[in-house]
Design a protein around this motif. Structure first.
Motif, PDB file in Angstrom:
ATOM      1  N   UNK A   1       0.104 130.634  21.817  1.00  0.00           N
ATOM      2  CA  UNK A   1      -0.289 132.004  21.492  1.00  0.00           C
ATOM      3  C   UNK A   1       0.940 132.865  21.256  1.00  0.00           C
ATOM      4  N   UNK A   2       1.962 132.712  22.095  1.00  0.00           N
ATOM      5  CA  UNK A   2       3.213 133.458  21.892  1.00  0.00           C
ATOM      6  C   UNK A   2       3.828 133.136  20.533  1.00  0.00           C
TER       7      UNK A   2
ATOM      8  N   UNK B   1      -7.241 140.297  15.301  1.00  0.00           N
ATOM      9  CA  UNK B   1      -8.237 140.063  16.339  1.00  0.00           C
ATOM     10  C   UNK B   1      -8.077 138.619  16.783  1.00  0.00           C
ATOM     11  N   UNK B   2      -8.363 138.345  18.044  1.00  0.00           N
ATOM     12  CA  UNK B   2      -8.308 136.970  18.540  1.00  0.00           C
ATOM     13  C   UNK B   2      -9.628 136.623  19.209  1.00  0.00           C
TER      14      UNK B   2
ATOM     15  N   UNK C   1     -10.812 131.679  30.049  1.00  0.00           N
ATOM     16  CA  UNK C   1     -10.180 132.937  30.430  1.00  0.00           C
ATOM     17  C   UNK C   1      -8.664 132.861  30.345  1.00  0.00           C
ATOM     18  N   UNK C   2      -8.122 131.674  30.452  1.00  0.00           N
ATOM     19  CA  UNK C   2      -6.673 131.510  30.346  1.00  0.00           C
ATOM     20  C   UNK C   2      -6.184 131.975  28.972  1.00  0.00           C
ATOM     21  N   UNK C   3      -6.817 131.481  27.905  1.00  0.00           N
ATOM     22  CA  UNK C   3      -6.435 131.917  26.550  1.00  0.00           C
ATOM     23  C   UNK C   3      -6.696 133.411  26.377  1.00  0.00           C
ATOM     24  N   UNK C   4      -7.858 133.870  26.846  1.00  0.00           N
ATOM     25  CA  UNK C   4      -8.168 135.303  26.746  1.00  0.00           C
ATOM     26  C   UNK C   4      -7.069 136.150  27.381  1.00  0.00           C
TER      27      UNK C   4
ATOM     28  N   UNK D   1      -2.085 140.137  26.489  1.00  0.00           N
ATOM     29  CA  UNK D   1      -0.681 140.601  26.493  1.00  0.00           C
ATOM     30  C   UNK D   1      -0.347 141.326  25.193  1.00  0.00           C
ATOM     31  N   UNK D   2      -1.052 140.973  24.130  1.00  0.00           N
ATOM     32  CA  UNK D   2      -0.736 141.485  22.795  1.00  0.00           C
ATOM     33  C   UNK D   2      -1.789 142.426  22.219  1.00  0.00           C
ATOM     34  N   UNK D   3      -3.038 142.202  22.576  1.00  0.00           N
ATOM     35  CA  UNK D   3      -4.143 142.933  21.953  1.00  0.00           C
ATOM     36  C   UNK D   3      -4.978 143.649  23.001  1.00  0.00           C
ATOM     37  N   UNK D   4      -5.582 144.778  22.620  1.00  0.00           N
ATOM     38  CA  UNK D   4      -6.503 145.437  23.551  1.00  0.00           C
ATOM     39  C   UNK D   4      -7.770 144.600  23.726  1.00  0.00           C
ATOM     40  N   UNK D   5      -8.456 144.812  24.831  1.00  0.00           N
ATOM     41  CA  UNK D   5      -9.615 143.993  25.173  1.00  0.00           C
ATOM     42  C   UNK D   5     -10.702 144.003  24.100  1.00  0.00           C
ATOM     43  N   UNK D   6     -10.850 145.096  23.368  1.00  0.00           N
ATOM     44  CA  UNK D   6     -11.900 145.149  22.348  1.00  0.00           C
ATOM     45  C   UNK D   6     -11.575 144.324  21.108  1.00  0.00           C
ATOM     46  N   UNK D   7     -10.349 143.784  21.043  1.00  0.00           N
ATOM     47  CA  UNK D   7      -9.995 142.917  19.918  1.00  0.00           C
ATOM     48  C   UNK D   7      -9.733 141.481  20.361  1.00  0.00           C
TER      49      UNK D   7
END
Length: 126
Positions: free
Chosen positions: A11-12, A30-31, A46-49, A54-60
């Motif tokens: 992801x990084x 978006x992810x 949840x690990x990937x989420x 770290x990069x995106x707000x929860x709504x994205x």
């Protein structure tokens, strides 16, 4: 994947390439992550989420079903949750409802597959 890395690093690396090398507007990204599947006996990823948060707000950062976020090579063999990256070609809006909705302006640009399981001939995951 090659090398000694898994979800966090994948992801990084994806974020770095898209935002810092390709200069994509992070506000249009978006992810998705695998939201789990009771019929398969699999918990949400949840690990990937959490790495995406770290990069995106929860709504994205959007949980999606096995149809879109569980990769399988076939009826047997390697498989696992995946995380897709989608790009909103229009921008300046909330396009979260358009992710995985076959909208031509919100397109999947990357699928990071996390091979965590092997499905045997009896459909058992190990």
């Amino acid at each position: 994947s090659f090398g000694d890395y898994f979800k966090k690093e994948a992801i990084d690396y994806a974020w770095d390439l898209l935002v810092n090398v390709y200069n994509m507007d992070e506000d249009r990204l978006y992810a998705t992550y695998f939201q789990g599947d009771e019929s398969l006996g699999l918990e949400p990823d949840y690990e990937a989420r959490d790495f995406w948060l770290k990069y995106l707000p929860a709504d994205r950062v959007i949980g999606c079903s096995a149809k879109d976020n569980f990769w399988e090579m076939g009826e047997t063999g390697p498989c696992g949750p995946c995380s897709e990256i989608h790009y909103d070609r229009i921008g300046n809006r909330d396009a979260s409802a358009l992710v995985n909705a076959d909208d031509p302006d919100v397109i999947e640009i990357w699928n990071i597959v996390f091979i965590q399981y092997n499905r045997d001939e009896n459909a058992k995951l190990s």
